[in-house]
Design an enzyme around this catalytic site. Sequence first.
Site, short mmCIF file in Angstrom:
data_model
loop_
_atom_site.label_atom_id
_atom_site.label_comp_id
_atom_site.label_asym_id
_atom_site.label_seq_id
_atom_site.Cartn_x
_atom_site.Cartn_y
_atom_site.Cartn_z
NE ARG A 11 43.27 -21.37 46.55
CZ ARG A 11 44.46 -21.29 47.12
NH1 ARG A 11 44.82 -20.18 47.71
NH2 ARG A 11 45.28 -22.31 47.10
N GLY B 187 50.53 -26.03 43.02
CA GLY B 187 50.24 -24.66 42.59
C GLY B 187 50.68 -24.38 41.15
N GLY C 198 50.18 -26.54 48.41
CA GLY C 198 50.91 -27.27 49.44
C GLY C 198 50.04 -28.33 50.11
CE LYS D 40 65.09 -25.76 45.50
NZ LYS D 40 65.06 -24.90 46.69
P1 ADP Z 1 54.10 -27.42 41.87
O1 ADP Z 1 53.86 -26.02 42.39
O2 ADP Z 1 53.11 -27.81 40.81
O3 ADP Z 1 54.21 -28.43 42.97
P2 ADP Z 1 56.94 -26.97 41.73
O4 ADP Z 1 56.78 -25.76 42.58
O5 ADP Z 1 57.58 -28.15 42.32
O6 ADP Z 1 55.52 -27.39 41.10
O7 ADP Z 1 57.80 -26.62 40.45
C1 ADP Z 1 57.48 -25.60 39.53
C2 ADP Z 1 58.71 -24.89 39.06
O8 ADP Z 1 59.67 -25.79 38.51
C3 ADP Z 1 58.38 -23.91 37.96
O9 ADP Z 1 58.65 -22.61 38.42
C4 ADP Z 1 59.31 -24.31 36.83
O10 ADP Z 1 59.89 -23.22 36.14
C5 ADP Z 1 60.38 -25.11 37.53
N1 ADP Z 1 61.09 -26.01 36.62
C6 ADP Z 1 60.57 -26.98 35.85
N2 ADP Z 1 61.52 -27.56 35.09
C7 ADP Z 1 62.68 -26.94 35.38
C8 ADP Z 1 64.03 -27.07 34.92
N3 ADP Z 1 64.35 -27.98 34.00
N4 ADP Z 1 64.96 -26.26 35.44
C9 ADP Z 1 64.63 -25.33 36.36
N5 ADP Z 1 63.39 -25.15 36.86
C10 ADP Z 1 62.42 -25.95 36.36
MG MG Z 2 55.18 -24.59 43.27
#
Ligand code: ADP
Ligand code: MG
Length: 420
Positions: free
Chosen positions: A37, A377, A400, A224
């Site tokens: 950053r 992230g 975010g 999620k």
């Molecule tokens: P980003 O930060 O890129 O937007 P998210 O925060 O939505 O991504 O999701 C990342 C998390 O999702 C990671 O911590 C990962 O371990 C979890 N994850 C991915 N696949 C699964 C799964 N099948 N079951 C549980 N958690 C999962």
């Molecule tokens: Mg995340």
Amino acid sequence: MITKKTVKDIELRDKRVIMRVDFNVPMKEGAVQDDTRIRAALPTINHVLEQAPRYLILMSHLGDPKKDAAKAKENAEKAGKEFDEQKFLDGKCRMKPVAEYLAGLLGRPVKLAPSAIGPEVASMVSALGPAEVLMLENTRFHREETSKDPAEREKMAKELAAFADVYINDAFGTAHRAHASTETIARFVPVAVAGFLMEKEVRYLGQTVSSPQKPFVLVLGGAKVSSKIGVITNLLNKVDAILIGGGMAYTFLKARGLPVGRSMVETEMIPTAAEILKKAAEAKVEIFLPEDHIAVPEFSNEAMIHAIPKDSFPDDLMGVDIGAKTLAEYKDVLSRAKTVIWNGPMGVFEMPNFATGTKEIAKALAEIDAITVVGGGDSVSALKQTGLESKMTHVSTGGGASLEFLELGHLPGIDALNDK
Ligand code: ADP
Ligand code: MG
């Protein structure tokens, strides 16, 4: 195109410049752990300094002193350890190490103010020499920065604004927050413009969505469905296909009536997932869900791995990564794509045995001849682990903020800037 003025559109010579940067970097015992950053703000900082301003003031938040200290205290107490608040704040929330780090990168001194506002800062500012750089202390030491009360935010914003003729916002990572230093201040400075990083983020995230080369594919994963609903809804009518993996896939599979064992499912989101599948079918957008899975009996990297097809998910297992067949199919779709946005890991990538799907998707994106944009992230940190970052068209610095921008197409910190 960005409709906001940028640093390129304005006069900076002899101007008193204040710039909001996102130097909210990971810190450990007073040392910068990842300088991404800080480096990302260098093009704008260097541009300003080359224009011979009266001076340049930099401001950022670095963690949230009050919240972070309270949490650390609680953890220390639970572990029966003593908690030294000053030591914690010095190690995690003070700008001193960041200012020193930046000075090293710039090859010139960076002065440090003891706080972000107040009489002491004001006299430091008035004593600044030509083109000198001053870093203010973490803006979140002042509760007004994030206050819900607009009058409180305005009070702080006005104090900051009094230091400057020009306000530059280059803090894309915090542009989704309407805080004193990210949004309110823009109203009290004669000129308020975007920095290069802000411009680049808006250009790639915005233009990719508004005028994509087709086929346009969205790769979605992560934990999620609920945190990605906005992105899906906004992009559903723009994309040609959506590839879904990660934990969120199980809510969709459940909505299709398929077994998912003990995999992560957001029960309350099943109707929403069903609705999305229906809307996608109507819009002729193909939604791909995993055809097979890597599943385990318990959440551990050492757990016995089972490769299972989609229609016979054992009750006692949970899905932690997409399987080989799914990967082959997703790669095939990606090989024909001209624009790809990727958000969300395909599996529990933090555990090496379940990182294959995520790594392979990164490889596929690196190989194709397409515009590739990665945001989020965890997605970006997974991408960094593969060393393929430089093979992407754009890797967003905002977690975010990039999601909210993909969802809404605008952010408060950008809206507040002067129009072209
Ligand atoms: P980003 O930060 O890129 O937007 P998210 O925060 O939505 O991504 O999701 C990342 C998390 O999702 C990671 O911590 C990962 O371990 C979890 N994850 C991915 N696949 C699964 C799964 N099948 N079951 C549980 N958690 C999962
Ligand atoms: Mg995340």
